[in-house]
Design a protein around this motif. Structure first.
Motif, PDB file in Angstrom:
ATOM      1  N   ASN A   4      12.791  -0.679   7.732  1.00 33.18           N
ATOM      2  CA  ASN A   4      12.696  -2.012   8.319  1.00 33.18           C
ATOM      3  C   ASN A   4      11.299  -2.290   8.869  1.00 33.18           C
ATOM      4  OD1 ASN A   4      13.928  -4.523   8.992  1.00 33.18           O
ATOM      5  ND2 ASN A   4      13.975  -3.855  11.119  1.00 33.18           N
ATOM      6  N   ALA A   5      10.717  -1.333   9.585  1.00 38.07           N
ATOM      7  CA  ALA A   5       9.391  -1.525  10.175  1.00 38.07           C
ATOM      8  C   ALA A   5       8.329  -1.670   9.092  1.00 38.07           C
ATOM      9  CB  ALA A   5       9.058  -0.363  11.099  1.00 38.07           C
ATOM     10  N   ASP A   6       8.427  -0.875   8.044  1.00 36.89           N
ATOM     11  CA  ASP A   6       7.465  -0.946   6.942  1.00 36.89           C
ATOM     12  C   ASP A   6       7.578  -2.286   6.222  1.00 36.89           C
ATOM     13  OD1 ASP A   6       5.387   0.125   5.472  1.00 36.89           O
ATOM     14  OD2 ASP A   6       6.709   1.096   4.022  1.00 36.89           O
ATOM     15  N   LEU A   7       8.780  -2.747   6.007  1.00 31.14           N
ATOM     16  CA  LEU A   7       9.021  -4.034   5.359  1.00 31.14           C
ATOM     17  C   LEU A   7       8.497  -5.183   6.223  1.00 31.14           C
ATOM     18  CD1 LEU A   7      10.268  -5.093   2.749  1.00 31.14           C
ATOM     19  CD2 LEU A   7      12.455  -5.218   3.918  1.00 31.14           C
ATOM     20  N   GLN A   8       8.717  -5.115   7.521  1.00 30.09           N
ATOM     21  CA  GLN A   8       8.208  -6.121   8.450  1.00 30.09           C
ATOM     22  C   GLN A   8       6.690  -6.218   8.348  1.00 30.09           C
ATOM     23  OE1 GLN A   8      11.433  -5.300  11.924  1.00 30.09           O
ATOM     24  NE2 GLN A   8       9.368  -5.546  12.586  1.00 30.09           N
ATOM     25  N   LYS A   9       6.026  -5.057   8.297  1.00 31.51           N
ATOM     26  CA  LYS A   9       4.565  -5.044   8.199  1.00 31.51           C
ATOM     27  C   LYS A   9       4.092  -5.665   6.893  1.00 31.51           C
ATOM     28  CE  LYS A   9       3.509  -1.160  11.197  1.00 31.51           C
ATOM     29  NZ  LYS A   9       2.550  -1.749  12.112  1.00 31.51           N
ATOM     30  N   SER A  10       4.779  -5.371   5.796  1.00 28.10           N
ATOM     31  CA  SER A  10       4.386  -5.929   4.499  1.00 28.10           C
ATOM     32  C   SER A  10       4.551  -7.443   4.472  1.00 28.10           C
ATOM     33  CB  SER A  10       5.211  -5.293   3.376  1.00 28.10           C
ATOM     34  OG  SER A  10       4.883  -3.935   3.230  1.00 28.10           O
ATOM     35  N   ILE A  11       5.646  -7.937   5.007  1.00 27.88           N
ATOM     36  CA  ILE A  11       5.860  -9.388   5.052  1.00 27.88           C
ATOM     37  C   ILE A  11       4.840 -10.034   5.990  1.00 27.88           C
ATOM     38  CG2 ILE A  11       7.469 -11.238   5.702  1.00 27.88           C
ATOM     39  CD1 ILE A  11       9.739  -9.307   4.815  1.00 27.88           C
ATOM     40  N   GLY A  12       4.585  -9.397   7.119  1.00 32.59           N
ATOM     41  CA  GLY A  12       3.594  -9.916   8.062  1.00 32.59           C
ATOM     42  C   GLY A  12       2.210 -10.000   7.454  1.00 32.59           C
ATOM     43  N   ARG A  13       1.818  -8.955   6.719  1.00 33.22           N
ATOM     44  CA  ARG A  13       0.523  -8.974   6.029  1.00 33.22           C
ATOM     45  C   ARG A  13       0.472 -10.112   5.013  1.00 33.22           C
ATOM     46  NH1 ARG A  13       0.671  -3.247   6.308  1.00 33.22           N
ATOM     47  NH2 ARG A  13       1.815  -3.150   4.348  1.00 33.22           N
ATOM     48  N   ARG A  14       1.585 -10.311   4.328  1.00 31.17           N
ATOM     49  CA  ARG A  14       1.652 -11.367   3.316  1.00 31.17           C
ATOM     50  C   ARG A  14       1.513 -12.748   3.967  1.00 31.17           C
ATOM     51  NH1 ARG A  14      -0.001 -12.953  -1.023  1.00 31.17           N
ATOM     52  NH2 ARG A  14       1.447 -14.155  -2.250  1.00 31.17           N
ATOM     53  N   ILE A  15       2.160 -12.957   5.107  1.00 30.58           N
ATOM     54  CA  ILE A  15       2.025 -14.218   5.841  1.00 30.58           C
ATOM     55  C   ILE A  15       0.559 -14.442   6.216  1.00 30.58           C
ATOM     56  CG2 ILE A  15       2.542 -15.371   8.045  1.00 30.58           C
ATOM     57  CD1 ILE A  15       5.380 -14.072   7.815  1.00 30.58           C
ATOM     58  N   SER A  16      -0.075 -13.411   6.740  1.00 29.59           N
ATOM     59  CA  SER A  16      -1.473 -13.498   7.130  1.00 29.59           C
ATOM     60  C   SER A  16      -2.376 -13.790   5.928  1.00 29.59           C
ATOM     61  CB  SER A  16      -1.895 -12.198   7.814  1.00 29.59           C
ATOM     62  OG  SER A  16      -3.237 -12.264   8.214  1.00 29.59           O
ATOM     63  N   GLU A  17      -2.148 -13.089   4.816  1.00 32.12           N
ATOM     64  CA  GLU A  17      -2.945 -13.301   3.599  1.00 32.12           C
ATOM     65  C   GLU A  17      -2.862 -14.750   3.130  1.00 32.12           C
ATOM     66  OE1 GLU A  17      -1.361 -10.650   0.646  1.00 32.12           O
ATOM     67  OE2 GLU A  17      -2.143  -8.867   1.646  1.00 32.12           O
ATOM     68  N   GLU A  68       7.364 -16.194  -2.151  1.00 36.18           N
ATOM     69  CA  GLU A  68       5.946 -15.817  -2.102  1.00 36.18           C
ATOM     70  C   GLU A  68       5.667 -14.862  -0.942  1.00 36.18           C
ATOM     71  OE1 GLU A  68       3.644 -16.611  -4.431  1.00 36.18           O
ATOM     72  OE2 GLU A  68       5.302 -17.582  -5.470  1.00 36.18           O
ATOM     73  N   LEU A  69       6.489 -14.905   0.084  1.00 31.74           N
ATOM     74  CA  LEU A  69       6.298 -14.016   1.225  1.00 31.74           C
ATOM     75  C   LEU A  69       6.720 -12.587   0.902  1.00 31.74           C
ATOM     76  CD1 LEU A  69       7.514 -16.392   4.079  1.00 31.74           C
ATOM     77  CD2 LEU A  69       5.188 -16.043   3.221  1.00 31.74           C
ATOM     78  N   PHE A  70       7.407 -12.414  -0.228  1.00 31.10           N
ATOM     79  CA  PHE A  70       7.843 -11.091  -0.673  1.00 31.10           C
ATOM     80  C   PHE A  70       7.034 -10.604  -1.876  1.00 31.10           C
ATOM     81  CE2 PHE A  70      11.478 -12.750   1.611  1.00 31.10           C
ATOM     82  CZ  PHE A  70      11.895 -11.661   2.355  1.00 31.10           C
ATOM     83  N   ASP A  71       5.874 -11.205  -2.106  1.00 25.50           N
ATOM     84  CA  ASP A  71       5.064 -10.856  -3.263  1.00 25.50           C
ATOM     85  C   ASP A  71       4.198  -9.629  -2.949  1.00 25.50           C
ATOM     86  OD1 ASP A  71       3.870 -10.871  -5.724  1.00 25.50           O
ATOM     87  OD2 ASP A  71       2.574 -12.585  -5.319  1.00 25.50           O
ATOM     88  N   PHE A  72       4.839  -8.482  -2.896  1.00 21.48           N
ATOM     89  CA  PHE A  72       4.171  -7.194  -2.712  1.00 21.48           C
ATOM     90  C   PHE A  72       5.003  -6.158  -3.441  1.00 21.48           C
ATOM     91  CE2 PHE A  72       6.668  -8.255   1.048  1.00 21.48           C
ATOM     92  CZ  PHE A  72       7.547  -7.190   1.120  1.00 21.48           C
ATOM     93  N   ASP A  73       4.537  -4.935  -3.504  1.00 21.86           N
ATOM     94  CA  ASP A  73       5.220  -3.891  -4.263  1.00 21.86           C
ATOM     95  C   ASP A  73       6.537  -3.499  -3.593  1.00 21.86           C
ATOM     96  OD1 ASP A  73       5.911  -1.912  -6.038  1.00 21.86           O
ATOM     97  OD2 ASP A  73       4.417  -0.485  -5.314  1.00 21.86           O
ATOM     98  N   ILE A  74       7.588  -4.199  -3.952  1.00 19.30           N
ATOM     99  CA  ILE A  74       8.914  -3.992  -3.355  1.00 19.30           C
ATOM    100  C   ILE A  74       9.536  -2.673  -3.820  1.00 19.30           C
ATOM    101  CG2 ILE A  74      10.308  -5.214  -5.068  1.00 19.30           C
ATOM    102  CD1 ILE A  74      10.725  -5.830  -1.375  1.00 19.30           C
TER     103      ILE A  74
END
Length: 81
Positions: A4-17, A68-74
């Motif tokens: 959960n924490a790792d996923l939160q960070k990935s989504i947060g980074r995506r929002i920032s990007e 688009e907020l989930f556009d990372f290596d899932i």
């Protein structure tokens, strides 16, 4: 790191990007979502868990489809049964 924490960070980074790509500041997002900048920062840094409602607020403010907020290596997020 827990899933959960790792996923939160990935989504947060995506929002920032996306926000930076759109030349938006946290204050712009604050105005569009009604959340304060400190709260937005916590989401972007993965320190706060997103609800579906909050995810939709970010997508609207960033003018992107929520997917688009989930556009990372899932694939790296494997859920153990």
């Amino acid at each position: 790191m827990e899933l959960n924490a790792d996923l939160q960070k990935s989504i947060g980074r995506r929002i920032s990007e996306i926000r930076l790509k759109n030349n938006q500041t946290q204050q712009d997002i604050e105005f569009l979502t009604g959340m304060d900048s400190a709260e937005i920062s916590k989401y972007e840094n993965g320190k706060r868990n997103l609800t579906l409602k909050t995810l939709m607020r970010f997508a609207s403010a960033l003018q992107v489809h929520p997917k688009e907020l989930f556009d990372f290596d899932i694939k790296r997020y494997k859920v153990e049964e």
